[in-house]
Design an enzyme around this catalytic site. Structure first.
Site, PDB file in Angstrom:
ATOM      1  N   VAL A 101       0.840  -1.199   0.000  1.00  0.00           N
ATOM      2  CA  VAL A 101       0.000   0.000   0.000  1.00  0.00           C
ATOM      3  C   VAL A 101       0.875   1.248   0.000  1.00  0.00           C
ATOM      4  O   VAL A 101       1.725   1.404   0.887  1.00  0.00           O
ATOM      5  CB  VAL A 101      -0.924   0.028   1.241  1.00  0.00           C
ATOM      6  CG1 VAL A 101      -1.915   1.175   1.135  1.00  0.00           C
ATOM      7  CG2 VAL A 101      -1.633  -1.297   1.426  1.00  0.00           C
ATOM      8  N   SER A 102       0.713   2.119  -0.990  1.00  0.00           N
ATOM      9  CA  SER A 102       1.414   3.404  -1.044  1.00  0.00           C
ATOM     10  C   SER A 102       2.928   3.179  -0.960  1.00  0.00           C
ATOM     11  O   SER A 102       3.512   2.516  -1.808  1.00  0.00           O
ATOM     12  CB  SER A 102       0.888   4.302   0.083  1.00  0.00           C
ATOM     13  OG  SER A 102       1.297   5.636  -0.105  1.00  0.00           O
ATOM     14  N   TRP A 103       3.602   3.717   0.072  1.00  0.00           N
ATOM     15  CA  TRP A 103       5.035   3.493   0.265  1.00  0.00           C
ATOM     16  C   TRP A 103       5.334   1.997   0.313  1.00  0.00           C
ATOM     17  O   TRP A 103       6.336   1.532  -0.244  1.00  0.00           O
ATOM     18  CB  TRP A 103       5.467   4.176   1.567  1.00  0.00           C
ATOM     19  CG  TRP A 103       6.902   4.049   1.955  1.00  0.00           C
ATOM     20  CD1 TRP A 103       7.905   4.934   1.675  1.00  0.00           C
ATOM     21  CD2 TRP A 103       7.500   2.995   2.733  1.00  0.00           C
ATOM     22  NE1 TRP A 103       9.096   4.493   2.222  1.00  0.00           N
ATOM     23  CE2 TRP A 103       8.873   3.300   2.885  1.00  0.00           C
ATOM     24  CE3 TRP A 103       7.011   1.826   3.311  1.00  0.00           C
ATOM     25  CZ2 TRP A 103       9.752   2.487   3.587  1.00  0.00           C
ATOM     26  CZ3 TRP A 103       7.879   0.998   4.018  1.00  0.00           C
ATOM     27  CH2 TRP A 103       9.234   1.336   4.151  1.00  0.00           C
ATOM     28  N   THR A 127      -0.055   3.095  -5.328  1.00  0.00           N
ATOM     29  CA  THR A 127       1.394   3.242  -5.283  1.00  0.00           C
ATOM     30  C   THR A 127       1.924   3.638  -6.658  1.00  0.00           C
ATOM     31  O   THR A 127       1.152   3.857  -7.593  1.00  0.00           O
ATOM     32  CB  THR A 127       2.048   1.954  -4.760  1.00  0.00           C
ATOM     33  OG1 THR A 127       3.416   2.185  -4.479  1.00  0.00           O
ATOM     34  CG2 THR A 127       1.906   0.804  -5.755  1.00  0.00           C
TER      35      THR A 127
END
Length: 281
Positions: A101-103, A127
């Site tokens: 998720v994301s980072w 992401t």
């Protein structure tokens, strides 16, 4: 009844990692979660609870986050991917599916690339490919660069609609609920996470990721504009893109809708090609 989590803090040569495992059934490949920047593992529990209860799920706090110790020196994504593989060895897991998720999506890409035999399928949520990405608005990125939202709950309540978009724009209670689950380990761990992604990119090796990949994107994501997810789906050979009507944290805010999409993807098995004999004349 939802399965309880089993919490363990493990020591890998002086680096302690706080882990949480929701036990499942052996016929399903376990799912490993790579969380977003500054996010402790409790923040993904609503998503985990929406998944099939037979699915075993592994979550952990990366160094400097939540209950994991903060290293004295910064780290990079390849080092974190190696640490993750060692964590799986310690917990006695072989192959897993991975969701980032994301980072954590950047770390998931690195893990899938560096340890292809350990990662059966890959899910990338909200992401991008790192340095070669189309950035969000400068004000949004500036707010994200500070760990203040994980240290001062009132701050995240104030800025959540701007940085997360989607449901956070429509429901003021979501930010307060999100802030109540935050467990900060301090500023240094957050800055180490920022350093891990500084200058990093996967754009030059995305075409070498061979795992079946599900790319999930929010259509109102101020942090990761949708074009970045389209780029991932285009560059990864065996990828499919699914767009969610929500913002950056759709995995949490739309857990009940997203979980079935993920379960369907995880349960799909590629069928062998069947060569039919030429009919007799």
């Amino acid at each position: 009844m939802p399965q309880p989590f089993i919490f363990r803090t493990i020591d890998l040569d002086g680096q302690t990692l706080r882990t949480a495992v929701r036990p499942g059934k052996p016929h399903l490949t376990p799912l490993l979660i790579f969380n977003g920047i500054g996010a402790n593992l409790e923040l993904v529990f609503p998503f985990v609870q929406a998944l099939d209860p037979d699915l075993e799920v592994i979550a952990f706090d990366v160094p400097g986050v939540g209950g994991s110790s903060t290293p004295n020196r910064p780290y990079r994504f390849p080092g974190l991917a190696k640490l993750t593989a060692r964590m799986l060895d310690y917990l006695d897991y072989g192959q897993v599916n991975a969701v980032g998720v994301s980072w954590g999506g950047a770390l998931a890409q690195q893990f899938a690339y560096d340890y292809p035999e350990r990662c059966k399928k890959l899910i990338l949520a909200a992401t991008a490919a790192g340095a070669f990405m189309v950035p969000g608005k400068p004000k949004v990125l500036w707010l994200m660069a500070s760990p203040r939202r994980y240290i001062q709950p009132s701050h995240v309540v104030r800025i959540a609609p701007m940085i997360y978009g989607g449901s956070f724009r429509r429901d003021a209670k979501l930010a307060a609920e999100h802030a109540s689950k935050v467990r900060s380990a301090g500023k240094l761990g957050y800055y180490w996470q920022l350093f891990a992604g500084l200058g990093w990119t996967s754009i030059h090796w995305l075409h070498k990721i061979r795992q079946p990949t599900l790319v999930l994107a929010g259509d109102d994501d101020p942090l990761i504009p949708l074009i970045n997810m389209r780029m991932l789906a285009w560059r990864i050979p065996n990828a499919q893109l699914h767009i969610i009507d929500d913002g950056h944290l759709f995995l949490i805010t739309r857990a009940e809708a997203v979980a079935p999409i993920i379960m369907k993807f995880l349960e799909e098995e590629r069928l062998r090609a069947v060569i039919h004999p030429r009919p007799a004349v």
